[in-house]
Design a protein around this motif. Structure first.
Motif, PDB file in Angstrom:
ATOM      1  N   LYS A 112      25.861  29.047  46.287  1.00  0.00           N
ATOM      2  CA  LYS A 112      27.159  29.211  45.270  1.00  0.00           C
ATOM      3  C   LYS A 112      26.963  29.019  43.919  1.00  0.00           C
ATOM      4  CE  LYS A 112      30.129  29.836  48.924  1.00  0.00           C
ATOM      5  NZ  LYS A 112      31.032  31.282  49.237  1.00  0.00           N
ATOM      6  N   TYR A 113      27.415  29.935  43.074  1.00  0.00           N
ATOM      7  CA  TYR A 113      27.199  29.544  41.648  1.00  0.00           C
ATOM      8  C   TYR A 113      28.793  29.734  41.051  1.00  0.00           C
ATOM      9  CZ  TYR A 113      22.335  30.521  42.391  1.00  0.00           C
ATOM     10  OH  TYR A 113      21.011  30.223  42.620  1.00  0.00           O
ATOM     11  N   ARG A 114      28.625  29.136  39.721  1.00  0.00           N
ATOM     12  CA  ARG A 114      30.114  29.022  38.985  1.00  0.00           C
ATOM     13  C   ARG A 114      30.189  30.411  38.164  1.00  0.00           C
ATOM     14  NH1 ARG A 114      32.092  23.706  36.674  1.00  0.00           N
ATOM     15  NH2 ARG A 114      32.257  23.409  38.635  1.00  0.00           N
ATOM     16  N   PHE A 115      30.731  31.381  38.570  1.00  0.00           N
ATOM     17  CA  PHE A 115      30.892  32.551  37.755  1.00  0.00           C
ATOM     18  C   PHE A 115      32.118  32.775  37.037  1.00  0.00           C
ATOM     19  CE2 PHE A 115      28.210  33.853  41.151  1.00  0.00           C
ATOM     20  CZ  PHE A 115      26.878  34.500  40.680  1.00  0.00           C
ATOM     21  N   GLY A 118      35.170  32.813  39.359  1.00  0.00           N
ATOM     22  CA  GLY A 118      35.225  31.464  40.219  1.00  0.00           C
ATOM     23  C   GLY A 118      34.049  31.271  40.784  1.00  0.00           C
ATOM     24  N   GLU A 119      33.800  30.482  41.897  1.00  0.00           N
ATOM     25  CA  GLU A 119      32.660  30.006  42.678  1.00  0.00           C
ATOM     26  C   GLU A 119      32.224  31.133  43.695  1.00  0.00           C
ATOM     27  OE1 GLU A 119      31.033  25.709  43.620  1.00  0.00           O
ATOM     28  OE2 GLU A 119      32.026  26.561  45.217  1.00  0.00           O
ATOM     29  N   MET A 120      31.266  31.587  43.582  1.00  0.00           N
ATOM     30  CA  MET A 120      30.740  32.316  44.839  1.00  0.00           C
ATOM     31  C   MET A 120      29.434  32.663  44.827  1.00  0.00           C
ATOM     32  SD  MET A 120      32.212  35.929  43.126  1.00  0.00           S
ATOM     33  CE  MET A 120      33.810  35.752  43.137  1.00  0.00           C
ATOM     34  N   ASP A 121      28.702  33.354  46.111  1.00  0.00           N
ATOM     35  CA  ASP A 121      27.253  33.495  45.887  1.00  0.00           C
ATOM     36  C   ASP A 121      26.999  35.039  45.042  1.00  0.00           C
ATOM     37  OD1 ASP A 121      27.606  35.716  47.734  1.00  0.00           O
ATOM     38  OD2 ASP A 121      27.641  34.120  49.397  1.00  0.00           O
ATOM     39  N   GLN A 122      25.697  35.318  45.060  1.00  0.00           N
ATOM     40  CA  GLN A 122      25.303  36.360  44.364  1.00  0.00           C
ATOM     41  C   GLN A 122      25.893  37.749  45.000  1.00  0.00           C
ATOM     42  OE1 GLN A 122      21.249  36.579  42.741  1.00  0.00           O
ATOM     43  NE2 GLN A 122      20.849  34.603  43.932  1.00  0.00           N
ATOM     44  N   ASN A 125      29.428  37.969  44.178  1.00  0.00           N
ATOM     45  CA  ASN A 125      29.859  38.587  42.872  1.00  0.00           C
ATOM     46  C   ASN A 125      29.159  39.980  42.622  1.00  0.00           C
ATOM     47  OD1 ASN A 125      29.742  37.923  40.070  1.00  0.00           O
ATOM     48  ND2 ASN A 125      27.485  38.337  39.984  1.00  0.00           N
TER      49      ASN A 125
END
Length: 276
Positions: A112-115, A118-122, A125
């Motif tokens: 998970k990353y903070r985009f 919101g927070e989600m995986d690649q 995203n």
């Protein structure tokens, strides 16, 4: 005849005729008997596949499309790094006693990353951007995480995909640092062609181009005679491809949703020696 076949033959002929031989150099890969695995290589190979024209499965020999798709979904959809979640035995040589390939491939897809949204995986995203801001020039994935390389069973070969929308077409660039042309070339091409089809279907686009960029495109020394025989074979028209149109969510796809018709091909190449 299949354009994928023509691209493959041209690429192989160029490597064999003009490539650099690593024989006598210090190389990492080796054969099962401990012998160094030398290659003939070309740098910076770029192949373009127009998915609106044909599905790029080789007809020189059969590519196991459903098995290839299962592996792609293992990474992109299930985000797994354990070979026990995979029916094929492709990754056995790189797994530990628990079946794990470490912090590689699917593991990186699930981080998970903070985009901004919101927070989600690649993967999530990519899907969000294609649905909400499709003309962004920042729609990509990258699993070559230097922080985790020491904990990977195999450093990613196909490590980055950039998606780009042109009109109603979804295009993608697959970046690959290294490729075993005999064992993996069409396997990867088929996988990421299907990924483009799937992403296009669930985000409202039509499939466009897949551009495959290979930094080190190589033919192993023990594969040369096999390649020479393979590229002399008859070529057939590309098979017809379609996806189950009822699937609207990427996470609902299975290999059975991939339908290939009229797939004519030459005999399979069996018992390919694999360097590790």
């Amino acid at each position: 005849m299949s354009k994928a076949d023509q691209l493959f033959v041209t690429m192989c002929e160029d490597i064999l005729d003009h490539g650099f031989s690593t024989e006598g150099q210090k190389v990492r890969p080796h054969w099962e008997d401990g012998t160094p695995a030398y290659t003939i290589k070309n740098f910076g190979v770029v192949n373009r596949y127009d998915l609106s024209e044909e599905f790029p499965a080789l007809t020189l020999r059969r590519t196991a499309v459903k098995t290839a798709v299962e592996e792609m979904l293992w990474i992109w959809q299930r985000k797994s790094n354990n070979i026990r979640d995979l029916n094929a035995h492709i990754w056995d040589a790189w797994a530990d006693e628990n079946g794990s390939i470490g912090k590689a491939y699917g593991y990186q897809m699930g981080v998970k990353y903070r985009f901004p949204q919101g927070e989600m995986d690649q993967v999530d995203n990519v899907i969000w951007q294609l649905k909400n801001q499709p003309y962004s020039r920042r729609i990509l994935t990258n699993i070559y995480n230097f922080r985790d390389l020491a904990e990977m069973g195999l450093e990613p070969c196909a490590y980055s995909v950039t998606f780009n929308v042109t009109g109603d077409r979804l295009n993608a660039i697959l970046n690959q640092r290294s490729q075993d042309i005999l064992a993996a070339n069409n396997w990867n091409v088929v996988q990421y062609a299907v990924l483009v089809y799937m992403m296009a279907q669930v985000t409202g686009f039509r499939p466009g181009e897949l551009v495959h960029v290979i930094a080190d495109a190589h033919i192993y020394d023990r594969h040369v005679d096999i390649i020479r025989e393979l590229i002399r074979r008859p070529q057939y028209p590309a098979p017809k491809f379609r996806l189950n149109p009822d699937v609207k969510d990427f996470y609902d796809f299975t290999p059975d949703d991939v339908i290939l018709e009229d797939y004519q091909h030459g005999p399979q190449v069996k018992n390919i020696p694999v360097a590790v």
